[in-house]
Scaffold this motif. Structure first.
Motif, PDB file in Angstrom:
ATOM      1  N   LYS A 193      45.348  34.259  41.784  1.00 55.51           N
ATOM      2  CA  LYS A 193      46.550  34.873  41.218  1.00 55.51           C
ATOM      3  C   LYS A 193      47.647  34.840  42.278  1.00 55.51           C
ATOM      4  O   LYS A 193      47.426  35.223  43.429  1.00 55.51           O
ATOM      5  CB  LYS A 193      46.294  36.317  40.784  1.00 55.51           C
ATOM      6  N   ALA A 226      46.797  34.720  36.140  1.00 58.42           N
ATOM      7  CA  ALA A 226      45.629  34.311  36.922  1.00 58.42           C
ATOM      8  C   ALA A 226      45.068  33.005  36.360  1.00 58.42           C
ATOM      9  O   ALA A 226      45.188  32.718  35.173  1.00 58.42           O
ATOM     10  CB  ALA A 226      44.576  35.404  36.907  1.00 58.42           C
ATOM     11  N   GLN A 227      44.467  32.237  37.239  1.00 56.11           N
ATOM     12  CA  GLN A 227      43.842  30.972  36.854  1.00 56.11           C
ATOM     13  C   GLN A 227      42.395  30.979  37.337  1.00 56.11           C
ATOM     14  O   GLN A 227      42.112  31.441  38.454  1.00 56.11           O
ATOM     15  CB  GLN A 227      44.597  29.796  37.481  1.00 56.11           C
ATOM     16  N   SER A 228      41.484  30.486  36.503  1.00 50.41           N
ATOM     17  CA  SER A 228      40.073  30.485  36.860  1.00 50.41           C
ATOM     18  C   SER A 228      39.509  29.066  36.847  1.00 50.41           C
ATOM     19  O   SER A 228      39.941  28.228  36.048  1.00 50.41           O
ATOM     20  CB  SER A 228      39.260  31.353  35.894  1.00 50.41           C
ATOM     21  N   TYR A 266      32.489  30.083  40.957  1.00 51.41           N
ATOM     22  CA  TYR A 266      33.577  30.574  40.108  1.00 51.41           C
ATOM     23  C   TYR A 266      34.687  31.071  41.018  1.00 51.41           C
ATOM     24  O   TYR A 266      34.440  31.831  41.969  1.00 51.41           O
ATOM     25  CB  TYR A 266      33.099  31.717  39.217  1.00 51.41           C
ATOM     26  N   ASN A 270      38.772  32.661  41.031  1.00 45.43           N
ATOM     27  CA  ASN A 270      39.898  33.231  40.308  1.00 45.43           C
ATOM     28  C   ASN A 270      41.063  33.372  41.266  1.00 45.43           C
ATOM     29  O   ASN A 270      40.936  33.985  42.337  1.00 45.43           O
ATOM     30  CB  ASN A 270      39.519  34.591  39.714  1.00 45.43           C
TER      31      ASN A 270
END
Length: 410
Positions: free
Chosen positions: A392, A398-400, A388, A390
């Motif tokens: 920014k 933010a993008q995950s 995972y 994340n």
């Protein structure tokens, strides 16, 4: 979301588990063919592939959240005709997906290209000189990272600090000298800088930010060459520098503690336009310090891997490109732990990573946080990675991402 991750993990487990026997943790890699009876003359072929399934949380309404890609497909061969001479060739493709596939396999992204072609001559037992399209880079350990044994899903992108700006996919055409003085290893190089880089269609504007276009706009005499070096001291076990590729994790197979420092310097690599519109060169200068630790913990099969680096990036005045390259600084680190599992074939290694960058152009920071785990069925030769991530950038949302990688290395 949980069901999706579980489904992807199980499906890739079945694919990878069916072929895990093609490698083993003590496998030296590839197919070695002896050219004489003693084996002093030989060639060796290594092949690897990495398949990605990725979930992205924020996409346009008409785009799928899930996509598949071939992250890497590579073949590497090196040969020695005697102890003094070595030649290496490395070719393959990267990031092949539905958007860049070609209907008849002739598109740019479908084509194999050389990642490295160089020859080398030994200068005694501990030193060598070579030349060609090479990977003996400067700056940091991660700018020399092997893609066979990365601990995290992929390398920290900003550590490959000049991909497509001064080189072809992290490789320069030039000459290098490498070797060791006792426990101190070194690599230094003088290289040509690429003319048609990622900013080949961009020119500087008056009082604007720098553009990485020195060789194209100022000429090869003043802006054609760049210089790089990396030096690391091996306090514990000595790492091999036979090839340039740095190991990401030994999984407790060695006890390593290294401290390093490196640089990349490209005089007049970037260009600005002053108030009169006159073009002026600006030096590109990047340097870093880092530390790497990898060791077993007791005799139960557990191990720790840890890495940290500080990198200072000067690409020119307020330089920024694609939320990847920026004038500013970076602190990056990752750590992983092999869970004790001495009596079983599969090993698990949870890990975490963090990247903090300061960006002069926007007077703000960018952060990347990752957490993941590796499942090793046969060391790095057969593994799954689930991560995972994340990200920014400044005041952007933010993008995950959730990515599953299946890797085979023969």
């Amino acid at each position: 979301m949980k069901k999706l991750i579980l489904l992807l993990f199980l499906s890739s487990f079945l694919i990878s588990h069916s072929v895990f026997s093609q490698g083993s943790p003590d496998y030296t890699g590839g197919l070695k063919v002896k050219l004489n009876e003693s084996g002093s003359k030989y060639f060796r072929i290594i092949s690897w592939a990495q398949f990605w399934a990725r979930y992205t949380d924020d996409v346009p309404d008409d785009d799928s959240n899930i996509d598949f890609s071939i992250r890497r497909a590579r073949i590497l061969m090196y040969s020695q005709i005697n102890k003094d001479f070595l030649i290496l060739t490395h070719f393959g493709l990267n990031s092949l997906n539905a958007n860049n596939l070609d209907p008849v396999g002739k598109g740019d992204s479908s084509q194999l290209f050389f990642h490295g072609v160089w020859g080398q001559y030994s200068l005694g037992a501990n030193h060598a000189i070579g030349g060609g399209l090479h990977y003996w880079n400067g700056i940091s350990r991660l700018n020399n990272q092997s893609t066979l044994n990365i601990m995290t899903l992929d390398n920290n992108r900003q550590s490959w600090a000049h991909i497509g700006l001064s080189d072809q996919f992290a490789r320069h055409i030039g000459i290098y000298v490498k070797g060791a003085f006792g426990k101190l290893q070194y690599r230094v190089s003088v290289n040509e800088s690429i003319t048609n880089n990622l900013q080949e269609g961009t020119d500087p504007v008056v009082n604007g930010s720098a553009v990485y276009a020195g060789r194209r706009l100022l000429g090869s005499k003043d802006a054609g060459k760049n210089f790089a070096g990396y030096f690391d001291y091996n306090f514990l076990d000595q790492e091999s520098n036979f090839l340039p590729y740095k190991v990401g994790s030994y999984l407790g197979g060695k006890k390593v503690f290294n401290v390093g420092a490196g640089f990349f310097y490209h005089p007049d690599g970037s260009v600005i336009a002053n108030t009169n519109g006159t073009l002026e060169g600006e030096d590109v200068a990047i340097f870093a310090v880092d530390a790497f630790y990898d060791a077993p913990l007791g005799s139960n099969g557990s191990a720790i891997t840890a890495y940290a680096t500080y990198q200072n990036n000067n690409y020119g005045h307020n330089y920024t490109l694609g939320q990847t390259y920026e004038t500013g600084s970076m602190v990056y680190g990752h750590a992983g732990y092999v869970i004790p599992n001495a009596n079983k074939k599969i090993k698990f290694q949870p890990y975490t990573s963090f990247n903090l960058r300061s960006i002069d152009a926007i007077d703000d920071n960018a952060t990347i946080f990752g957490v993941g785990a590796n499942a090793y069925f046969s060391g790095h030769n057969s593994k799954l990675t689930l991560e995972y991530l994340n990200t920014k950038y400044g005041d952007n949302d933010a993008q995950s991402f959730v990515t599953l990688q299946a890797m085979i290395y023969l």
